[in-house]
Design a protein around this motif. Structure first.
Motif, short mmCIF file in Angstrom:
data_model
loop_
_atom_site.label_atom_id
_atom_site.label_comp_id
_atom_site.label_asym_id
_atom_site.label_seq_id
_atom_site.Cartn_x
_atom_site.Cartn_y
_atom_site.Cartn_z
N TYR A 1 144.26 10.19 -36.43
CA TYR A 1 143.96 8.79 -36.78
C TYR A 1 142.60 8.71 -37.47
O TYR A 1 142.44 7.97 -38.44
N LEU A 2 141.62 9.47 -36.96
CA LEU A 2 140.26 9.40 -37.53
C LEU A 2 140.27 9.80 -39.00
O LEU A 2 139.64 9.15 -39.83
N ALA A 3 141.01 10.86 -39.32
CA ALA A 3 141.06 11.31 -40.72
C ALA A 3 141.63 10.21 -41.62
O ALA A 3 141.12 9.94 -42.71
N LYS A 4 142.68 9.52 -41.13
CA LYS A 4 143.30 8.46 -41.93
C LYS A 4 142.38 7.24 -42.02
O LYS A 4 142.25 6.62 -43.08
N LEU A 5 141.76 6.88 -40.90
CA LEU A 5 140.83 5.75 -40.90
C LEU A 5 139.68 6.01 -41.86
O LEU A 5 139.28 5.13 -42.63
N ASP A 6 139.15 7.22 -41.81
CA ASP A 6 137.99 7.59 -42.62
C ASP A 6 138.31 7.42 -44.11
O ASP A 6 137.55 6.81 -44.86
N ARG A 7 139.47 7.92 -44.52
CA ARG A 7 139.87 7.80 -45.93
C ARG A 7 140.11 6.34 -46.32
O ARG A 7 139.68 5.88 -47.38
N GLY A 8 140.79 5.61 -45.45
CA GLY A 8 141.11 4.21 -45.74
C GLY A 8 139.87 3.33 -45.83
O GLY A 8 139.74 2.50 -46.75
#
Length: 454
Positions: A129-136
């Motif tokens: 989730y963190l990787a996706k949140l970071d990019r978004g």
């Protein structure tokens, strides 16, 4: 497995059985509903001054008893003796739109489902989730940076949290359905607090019920697909979740939990991040301290952030906590007593609707000196250890404490990193934001701020 409650225990008691509780009923039929909607904080503070920390009131068609302060929070939230039903407290607000979500289950049934859902919040999925949140977040902040000047931060934040919920909860490749799901979710959340509680044609509740039908249809179609192909998004994790007998959760359980989690995640976080940005805009000194902390990570703009690096942002977490203290995203929490109990010398019968109020507790001067002042240093380790453990309850407490608490902190610190690394924020000259506090705090005009590239 369901732990049924005796029907008598959730039937409201006769009005005369609460007459010994200090307070009054207000106007015929509507009671104090309009007053509490107009000024929830001021109304409750006046009642506490007049009647004390336990008082009787009549709102939304029923007489209830309010227990104020950390001791009341502990009794109701920690609920060591299983006296209070969350299902029968929140039911009238949420049951048409978010039935059988985690907050609408009690005791043993709640424990079993919470344990099954916790698989989606373990370390492995959280890293994903963190990787996706970071990019978004990085992509959205980059857009804001290209359009400096005045903006309304609340609608911008709402769109951001909806997008993030879609990618981290449903998967990055969800496709065009995301707009339909977001629209349905917005209609459901608005209907949850609409004054007309039946889905009559043309009402907000009717739009909310139709929104639920769309979400149910999407999840129903997707569950068998996700069970075959898997995935590291929250929805795919829940499709693989099992109960204590090692059986997959039913499709209906997955649907109910997903719709509830998406609502709980996006609307409360929109409120919290908006109030956080508002405080930074109003307090440039603190904004710079947090920016210095973020810059000390020495991350380039497009470098991903790790959970270990998030742990190096203690001041940011303290400032976010202080924003949550001033404007808790769930300012009041209802329960219904399933057995007779007593508190501060008052005997309160089974069936009574009972409310606790984080908003009041978070502004008690005896606990929080000068409570309207923004001061993140209230959240040093030493200061927190010196306070009652139920003095700060933005996520609730006890068995029903928010399952996504760590997800919220992760998202807030990830947001702070990108926002502060790229932008400075201030309030327009002479502008004083006005907030609607209940049912979830939001600025009445969207909260105007001025953003500039750093």
């Amino acid at each position: 497995m369901s732990m049924a409650l005796p029907s008598a225990s959730v039937t409201p008691p006769k009005r005369n059985s609460l007459k010994h509780i200090p307070g009054d009923e207000g106007w015929p039929l509507i009671g104090h509903t309009l007053q509490i909607l107009a000024d929830p904080k001021g109304f409750i503070e006046k009642r506490a001054q007049k009647y004390g920390l336990v008082y009787r009131s009549h709102i939304f068609g029923e007489t209830s008893v309010v227990l104020l302060g950390p001791d009341g929070n502990e009794l109701v939230m920690f609920d060591q003796d299983k006296l209070f039903s969350s299902e029968h407290g929140w039911g009238s607000i949420l049951e048409l739109l978010f039935p059988r979500g985690l907050m609408l289950r009690d005791f043993e049934e709640h424990r079993i489902h919470r344990k099954a859902l916790s698989v989606a919040f373990k370390a492995g999925p959280m890293q994903s989730y963190l990787a996706k949140l970071d990019r978004g977040i990085a992509a959205r902040i980059a857009q804001w940076r290209k359009q400096p000047g005045e903006m309304k931060i609340y609608p911008a934040m709402k769109q951001l949290t909806l997008d993030l919920a879609a990618t981290s909860f449903l998967g990055a490749d969800i496709g065009p359905e995301v707009d339909t799901i977001n629209r349905a979710l917005i209609d459901m959340v608005a209907a949850a607090v609409a004054p007309i509680r039946r889905p009559l044609p043309g009402t907000q509740m009717a739009r909310g019920v139709n929104g639920r039908k769309r979400i149910v249809a999407y999840f129903s179609e997707q569950i068998p697909i996700r069970r075959v192909k898997g995935g590291d998004d929250l929805f795919s994790q829940l499709c693989q979740a099992k109960d204590e007998n090692d059986k997959l959760l039913s499709a209906q359980d997955v649907i109910d939990h997903m719709s509830f989690l998406m609502m709980a995640a996006h609307d409360t976080l929109t409120s919290s991040l908006t109030s956080f940005v508002g405080e930074l805009a109003a307090h440039p000194g603190w904004q710079q301290k947090l920016r210095d902390e973020v810059m000390a990570l020495r991350l380039a703009a497009d470098d991903p952030i790790s959970s270990g690096e998030l742990d190096k942002l203690p001041l940011t977490e303290m400032a976010f906590n202080e924003a949550l203290r001033k404007k808790p995203p769930v300012p009041s929490m209802p329960r219904r007593a399933v057995r007779d109990f007593s508190f501060m010398g008052f005997a309160i019968p089974a069936g009574t609707l009972v409310g606790v109020n984080p908003l009041f507790t978070h502004h008690m001067p005896a606990i929080w000196p000068d409570p309207d002042t923004f001061d993140p240093l209230r959240f040093t380790g030493e200061a927190q250890r010196a306070r009652h453990r139920f003095a700060f309850v933005p996520y609730g407490g006890g068995a029903h404490k928010c399952l996504g608490q760590h997800f919220a902190y992760m998202q807030a610190k990830c947001f702070a990193r990108h926002f502060l690394q790229n932008l400075s924020v201030s309030l327009p000259q002479g502008y004083k934001p006005e907030w609607q506090i209940w049912p979830i705090p939001k600025p009445r005009d969207g909260l105007r701020v001025v953003v500039k590239p750093v």
